[in-house]
Write a protein that holds these residues in place. Sequence first.
Motif, PDB file in Angstrom:
ATOM      1  N   LEU A 124      -4.009   4.335   9.732  1.00 21.02           N
ATOM      2  CA  LEU A 124      -5.067   5.332   9.770  1.00 21.02           C
ATOM      3  C   LEU A 124      -5.631   5.585   8.372  1.00 21.02           C
ATOM      4  CD1 LEU A 124      -6.637   7.322  11.544  1.00 21.02           C
ATOM      5  CD2 LEU A 124      -4.871   9.005  11.031  1.00 21.02           C
ATOM      6  N   ALA A 125      -4.761   5.679   7.361  1.00 25.53           N
ATOM      7  CA  ALA A 125      -5.225   5.880   5.985  1.00 25.53           C
ATOM      8  C   ALA A 125      -6.056   4.691   5.514  1.00 25.53           C
ATOM      9  CB  ALA A 125      -4.040   6.090   5.057  1.00 25.53           C
ATOM     10  N   GLY A 126      -5.644   3.488   5.841  1.00 26.87           N
ATOM     11  CA  GLY A 126      -6.414   2.306   5.469  1.00 26.87           C
ATOM     12  C   GLY A 126      -7.761   2.263   6.158  1.00 26.87           C
ATOM     13  N   GLN A 161     -11.297   2.410   4.261  1.00 25.04           N
ATOM     14  CA  GLN A 161     -12.263   1.343   4.463  1.00 25.04           C
ATOM     15  C   GLN A 161     -13.606   1.895   4.938  1.00 25.04           C
ATOM     16  OE1 GLN A 161     -11.158  -1.473   7.462  1.00 25.04           O
ATOM     17  NE2 GLN A 161     -12.272  -3.115   6.469  1.00 25.04           N
ATOM     18  N   MET A 162     -13.578   2.894   5.794  1.00 27.13           N
ATOM     19  CA  MET A 162     -14.819   3.490   6.288  1.00 27.13           C
ATOM     20  C   MET A 162     -15.504   4.317   5.199  1.00 27.13           C
ATOM     21  SD  MET A 162     -15.151   2.346   9.270  1.00 27.13           S
ATOM     22  CE  MET A 162     -16.448   3.326   9.958  1.00 27.13           C
ATOM     23  N   ASN A 163     -14.737   4.827   4.256  1.00 28.42           N
ATOM     24  CA  ASN A 163     -15.285   5.659   3.193  1.00 28.42           C
ATOM     25  C   ASN A 163     -15.905   4.828   2.072  1.00 28.42           C
ATOM     26  OD1 ASN A 163     -15.877   8.071   1.958  1.00 28.42           O
ATOM     27  ND2 ASN A 163     -13.901   8.215   0.929  1.00 28.42           N
ATOM     28  N   SER A 164     -15.508   3.572   1.966  1.00 31.19           N
ATOM     29  CA  SER A 164     -15.979   2.721   0.879  1.00 31.19           C
ATOM     30  C   SER A 164     -17.085   1.799   1.366  1.00 31.19           C
ATOM     31  CB  SER A 164     -14.809   1.879   0.343  1.00 31.19           C
ATOM     32  OG  SER A 164     -15.262   0.983  -0.624  1.00 31.19           O
ATOM     33  N   SER A 165     -18.080   1.596   0.515  1.00 32.79           N
ATOM     34  CA  SER A 165     -19.155   0.672   0.878  1.00 32.79           C
ATOM     35  C   SER A 165     -18.847  -0.749   0.420  1.00 32.79           C
ATOM     36  CB  SER A 165     -20.465   1.139   0.258  1.00 32.79           C
ATOM     37  OG  SER A 165     -20.347   1.144  -1.148  1.00 32.79           O
ATOM     38  N   LEU A 166     -17.784  -0.926  -0.364  1.00 34.00           N
ATOM     39  CA  LEU A 166     -17.402  -2.249  -0.842  1.00 34.00           C
ATOM     40  C   LEU A 166     -16.483  -2.936   0.169  1.00 34.00           C
ATOM     41  CD1 LEU A 166     -16.601  -1.334  -4.545  1.00 34.00           C
ATOM     42  CD2 LEU A 166     -18.663  -2.410  -3.664  1.00 34.00           C
ATOM     43  N   PRO A 167     -16.491  -4.250   0.228  1.00 33.33           N
ATOM     44  CA  PRO A 167     -15.619  -4.942   1.178  1.00 33.33           C
ATOM     45  C   PRO A 167     -14.155  -4.991   0.749  1.00 33.33           C
ATOM     46  CG  PRO A 167     -16.903  -6.527  -0.065  1.00 33.33           C
ATOM     47  CD  PRO A 167     -17.401  -5.158  -0.453  1.00 33.33           C
ATOM     48  N   ILE A 168     -13.852  -4.573  -0.481  1.00 31.64           N
ATOM     49  CA  ILE A 168     -12.470  -4.562  -0.948  1.00 31.64           C
ATOM     50  C   ILE A 168     -12.032  -3.111  -1.141  1.00 31.64           C
ATOM     51  CG2 ILE A 168     -12.585  -6.811  -2.071  1.00 31.64           C
ATOM     52  CD1 ILE A 168     -12.961  -5.302  -4.734  1.00 31.64           C
ATOM     53  N   PRO A 169     -10.755  -2.810  -0.954  1.00 34.79           N
ATOM     54  CA  PRO A 169     -10.297  -1.440  -1.169  1.00 34.79           C
ATOM     55  C   PRO A 169     -10.326  -1.082  -2.650  1.00 34.79           C
ATOM     56  CG  PRO A 169      -8.457  -2.871  -0.604  1.00 34.79           C
ATOM     57  CD  PRO A 169      -9.696  -3.694  -0.474  1.00 34.79           C
ATOM     58  N   THR A 170     -10.854   0.076  -2.962  1.00 31.46           N
ATOM     59  CA  THR A 170     -10.989   0.482  -4.357  1.00 31.46           C
ATOM     60  C   THR A 170     -10.014   1.584  -4.756  1.00 31.46           C
ATOM     61  OG1 THR A 170     -12.742   2.010  -3.709  1.00 31.46           O
ATOM     62  CG2 THR A 170     -13.412  -0.151  -4.476  1.00 31.46           C
ATOM     63  N   SER A 171      -9.498   2.314  -3.809  1.00 32.38           N
ATOM     64  CA  SER A 171      -8.562   3.382  -4.159  1.00 32.38           C
ATOM     65  C   SER A 171      -7.137   2.840  -4.142  1.00 32.38           C
ATOM     66  CB  SER A 171      -8.690   4.542  -3.176  1.00 32.38           C
ATOM     67  OG  SER A 171      -8.176   4.168  -1.919  1.00 32.38           O
ATOM     68  N   VAL A 191      -4.662   4.073  -2.483  1.00 28.27           N
ATOM     69  CA  VAL A 191      -4.207   4.074  -1.091  1.00 28.27           C
ATOM     70  C   VAL A 191      -4.719   2.828  -0.380  1.00 28.27           C
ATOM     71  CG1 VAL A 191      -4.377   5.274   1.125  1.00 28.27           C
ATOM     72  CG2 VAL A 191      -4.056   6.583  -0.970  1.00 28.27           C
ATOM     73  N   GLY A 192      -5.976   2.496  -0.604  1.00 30.04           N
ATOM     74  CA  GLY A 192      -6.554   1.314   0.016  1.00 30.04           C
ATOM     75  C   GLY A 192      -5.875   0.029  -0.427  1.00 30.04           C
ATOM     76  N   ARG A 193      -5.552  -0.062  -1.709  1.00 27.70           N
ATOM     77  CA  ARG A 193      -4.848  -1.250  -2.204  1.00 27.70           C
ATOM     78  C   ARG A 193      -3.450  -1.347  -1.625  1.00 27.70           C
ATOM     79  NH1 ARG A 193      -6.236  -0.036  -8.033  1.00 27.70           N
ATOM     80  NH2 ARG A 193      -8.483  -0.164  -7.922  1.00 27.70           N
ATOM     81  N   PHE A 194      -2.750  -0.216  -1.555  1.00 30.11           N
ATOM     82  CA  PHE A 194      -1.403  -0.222  -0.985  1.00 30.11           C
ATOM     83  C   PHE A 194      -1.435  -0.637   0.478  1.00 30.11           C
ATOM     84  CE2 PHE A 194       2.020   1.919   1.324  1.00 30.11           C
ATOM     85  CZ  PHE A 194       3.111   1.351   0.695  1.00 30.11           C
ATOM     86  N   VAL A 195      -2.376  -0.096   1.237  1.00 29.59           N
ATOM     87  CA  VAL A 195      -2.477  -0.434   2.661  1.00 29.59           C
ATOM     88  C   VAL A 195      -2.880  -1.896   2.835  1.00 29.59           C
ATOM     89  CG1 VAL A 195      -3.723   0.078   4.792  1.00 29.59           C
ATOM     90  CG2 VAL A 195      -2.888   1.934   3.377  1.00 29.59           C
ATOM     91  N   ALA A 196      -3.743  -2.411   1.970  1.00 26.51           N
ATOM     92  CA  ALA A 196      -4.120  -3.824   2.041  1.00 26.51           C
ATOM     93  C   ALA A 196      -2.914  -4.717   1.764  1.00 26.51           C
ATOM     94  CB  ALA A 196      -5.238  -4.124   1.054  1.00 26.51           C
ATOM     95  N   ASP A 197      -2.095  -4.347   0.782  1.00 28.09           N
ATOM     96  CA  ASP A 197      -0.877  -5.113   0.516  1.00 28.09           C
ATOM     97  C   ASP A 197       0.115  -4.995   1.667  1.00 28.09           C
ATOM     98  OD1 ASP A 197      -1.911  -5.880  -1.903  1.00 28.09           O
ATOM     99  OD2 ASP A 197      -0.811  -4.375  -3.068  1.00 28.09           O
ATOM    100  N   TYR A 198       0.222  -3.810   2.236  1.00 27.58           N
ATOM    101  CA  TYR A 198       1.133  -3.598   3.362  1.00 27.58           C
ATOM    102  C   TYR A 198       0.688  -4.411   4.570  1.00 27.58           C
ATOM    103  CZ  TYR A 198       3.604  -1.241   7.130  1.00 27.58           C
ATOM    104  OH  TYR A 198       4.375  -0.981   8.226  1.00 27.58           O
ATOM    105  N   SER A 199      -0.613  -4.445   4.834  1.00 25.98           N
ATOM    106  CA  SER A 199      -1.097  -5.176   6.001  1.00 25.98           C
ATOM    107  C   SER A 199      -1.061  -6.684   5.780  1.00 25.98           C
ATOM    108  CB  SER A 199      -2.505  -4.726   6.373  1.00 25.98           C
ATOM    109  OG  SER A 199      -3.402  -5.018   5.334  1.00 25.98           O
ATOM    110  N   ALA A 200      -0.943  -7.137   4.534  1.00 29.16           N
ATOM    111  CA  ALA A 200      -0.831  -8.571   4.267  1.00 29.16           C
ATOM    112  C   ALA A 200       0.518  -9.126   4.730  1.00 29.16           C
ATOM    113  CB  ALA A 200      -1.029  -8.838   2.781  1.00 29.16           C
ATOM    114  N   ILE A 201       1.486  -8.258   4.956  1.00 28.04           N
ATOM    115  CA  ILE A 201       2.791  -8.690   5.454  1.00 28.04           C
ATOM    116  C   ILE A 201       2.648  -9.299   6.842  1.00 28.04           C
ATOM    117  CG2 ILE A 201       5.069  -7.883   6.192  1.00 28.04           C
ATOM    118  CD1 ILE A 201       4.817  -5.699   4.050  1.00 28.04           C
ATOM    119  N   TYR A 202       1.778  -8.730   7.645  1.00 27.76           N
ATOM    120  CA  TYR A 202       1.601  -9.173   9.022  1.00 27.76           C
ATOM    121  C   TYR A 202       0.607 -10.335   9.053  1.00 27.76           C
ATOM    122  CZ  TYR A 202       3.909  -4.794   9.878  1.00 27.76           C
ATOM    123  OH  TYR A 202       4.814  -3.783   9.861  1.00 27.76           O
ATOM    124  N   GLN A 203       0.957 -11.393   9.762  1.00 30.68           N
ATOM    125  CA  GLN A 203       0.133 -12.594   9.789  1.00 30.68           C
ATOM    126  C   GLN A 203      -1.050 -12.476  10.741  1.00 30.68           C
ATOM    127  OE1 GLN A 203       0.580 -15.159   7.746  1.00 30.68           O
ATOM    128  NE2 GLN A 203       2.236 -14.006   6.814  1.00 30.68           N
TER     129      GLN A 203
END
Length: 81
Positions: free
Chosen positions: A21-23, A27-37, A39-51
């Motif tokens: 939910l935080a990710g 993502q909805m709050n940012s206009s960029l395609p990459i996470p900038t905060s 929290v966004g970076r942590f969630v992106a790294d966390y979701s990279a665990i899942y294939q």
Amino acid sequence: MKKRITLALAWLAFIHGVLLLAGFIDQMNSSLPIPTSEVGRFVADYSAIYQNEIILSAFSPVIWLGLWITTGTPKILPWRG
């Protein structure tokens, strides 16, 4: 022993759902395609665990469904158990 495993799975599913939910909000709050905060970076790294995206999205509901089938309560909020 069963109660401890149930509680650990309930907390794992809850924390996983909160991170997704935080990710999503980041993502909805940012206009960029990459996470900038952070929290966004942590969630992106966390979701990279899942294939697979399906596994990422269905992890918490599958645990809650399994807990509901085995114990009779899904324990979506683990502290109210």
